[in-house]
Write a protein that holds these residues in place. Sequence first.
Motif, PDB file in Angstrom:
ATOM      1  N   MET A 131       0.866  -1.199   0.000  1.00 21.20           N
ATOM      2  CA  MET A 131       0.000   0.000   0.000  1.00 21.20           C
ATOM      3  C   MET A 131       0.897   1.241   0.000  1.00 21.20           C
ATOM      4  O   MET A 131       1.802   1.357   0.807  1.00 21.20           O
ATOM      5  CB  MET A 131      -0.856  -0.014   1.282  1.00 21.20           C
ATOM      6  N   SER A 132       0.645   2.144  -0.918  1.00 22.13           N
ATOM      7  CA  SER A 132       1.446   3.371  -0.932  1.00 22.13           C
ATOM      8  C   SER A 132       0.566   4.584  -1.219  1.00 22.13           C
ATOM      9  O   SER A 132      -0.506   4.455  -1.800  1.00 22.13           O
ATOM     10  CB  SER A 132       2.538   3.283  -2.001  1.00 22.13           C
ATOM     11  N   ASP A 133       1.046   5.729  -0.732  1.00 18.68           N
ATOM     12  CA  ASP A 133       0.353   7.000  -0.972  1.00 18.68           C
ATOM     13  C   ASP A 133       1.154   7.827  -1.965  1.00 18.68           C
ATOM     14  O   ASP A 133       2.381   7.947  -1.826  1.00 18.68           O
ATOM     15  CB  ASP A 133       0.243   7.805   0.328  1.00 18.68           C
ATOM     16  N   THR A 134       0.480   8.401  -2.931  1.00 17.03           N
ATOM     17  CA  THR A 134       1.128   9.310  -3.877  1.00 17.03           C
ATOM     18  C   THR A 134       0.300  10.584  -3.916  1.00 17.03           C
ATOM     19  O   THR A 134      -0.929  10.522  -3.999  1.00 17.03           O
ATOM     20  CB  THR A 134       1.163   8.701  -5.294  1.00 17.03           C
ATOM     21  N   THR A 135       0.977  11.745  -3.832  1.00 23.29           N
ATOM     22  CA  THR A 135       0.235  12.999  -3.839  1.00 23.29           C
ATOM     23  C   THR A 135       0.465  13.753  -5.150  1.00 23.29           C
ATOM     24  O   THR A 135       1.608  13.904  -5.592  1.00 23.29           O
ATOM     25  CB  THR A 135       0.631  13.876  -2.640  1.00 23.29           C
ATOM     26  N   TYR A 136      -0.629  14.179  -5.733  1.00 24.39           N
ATOM     27  CA  TYR A 136      -0.609  14.957  -6.979  1.00 24.39           C
ATOM     28  C   TYR A 136      -1.182  16.331  -6.701  1.00 24.39           C
ATOM     29  O   TYR A 136      -1.844  16.551  -5.694  1.00 24.39           O
ATOM     30  CB  TYR A 136      -1.467  14.271  -8.043  1.00 24.39           C
ATOM     31  N   LYS A 137      -0.935  17.261  -7.638  1.00 19.87           N
ATOM     32  CA  LYS A 137      -1.550  18.585  -7.533  1.00 19.87           C
ATOM     33  C   LYS A 137      -2.506  18.738  -8.719  1.00 19.87           C
ATOM     34  O   LYS A 137      -2.088  18.606  -9.877  1.00 19.87           O
ATOM     35  CB  LYS A 137      -0.451  19.662  -7.591  1.00 19.87           C
ATOM     36  N   VAL A 138      -3.764  19.003  -8.388  1.00 17.69           N
ATOM     37  CA  VAL A 138      -4.778  19.172  -9.427  1.00 17.69           C
ATOM     38  C   VAL A 138      -5.244  20.619  -9.437  1.00 17.69           C
ATOM     39  O   VAL A 138      -5.528  21.194  -8.382  1.00 17.69           O
ATOM     40  CB  VAL A 138      -5.976  18.227  -9.172  1.00 17.69           C
ATOM     41  N   THR A 139      -5.327  21.206 -10.623  1.00 11.20           N
ATOM     42  CA  THR A 139      -5.770  22.597 -10.729  1.00 11.20           C
ATOM     43  C   THR A 139      -7.192  22.662 -11.292  1.00 11.20           C
ATOM     44  O   THR A 139      -7.614  21.797 -12.048  1.00 11.20           O
ATOM     45  CB  THR A 139      -4.840  23.416 -11.636  1.00 11.20           C
TER      46      THR A 139
END
Lengths: 68, 68
Positions: B1-9
Motif C-alpha cells: 500500500m502506498s500514498d502518492t500525492t498529486y496537484k490538481v488545478t
Amino acid sequence: MSDTTYKVTGMTCQHCVASVTEEISEIDGVTGVAVDLPTGAVTVTSTTPLDDAAVRAAVEEAGYELAG
Amino acid sequence: MSDTTYKVTGMTCQHCVASVTEEISEIDGVTGVAVDLPTGAVTVTSTTPLDDAAVRAAVEEAGYELAG
C-alpha cells in the motif's frame, strides 16, 4: 408564462449550476431555469407567479444563497 | 500500500472534489483518494505503484488538470 430573475451567490462551476437548476426545477409551475455563472443571474420561467420563498429554499437546499 | 500525492488545478467546490475522487477511484489498485480543495493536493492510496498517466487521464476525464 413569466420570467423572474434572481441573483444567486456562491456558484463556482457548472456542477453548482446543475445543482441550483435541479432544485429550482422541482418547484411547482417551473418550466425552465437559465443560469449565467459569471454573474450568478438565475432566470426562472414559470406558468404561475413564483413564490420567492420557495425559490430561496431551493437555492439554499442546493447549498447556495439568494442575494437580497 | 502506498500514498502518492498529486496537484490538481481547477477544482473550485466540493462537486469538483467529488468528480475527481470518483474518476481516480476507478483506477485499478486504488483504495483511497483524499482531496484538499484549497491547495488542490490529491493523495491517492493504492495497492500497486500508480501509473501517473492513468491518474492524469482520470483527472482530465473529470474536467480538471494535473499540474506539472
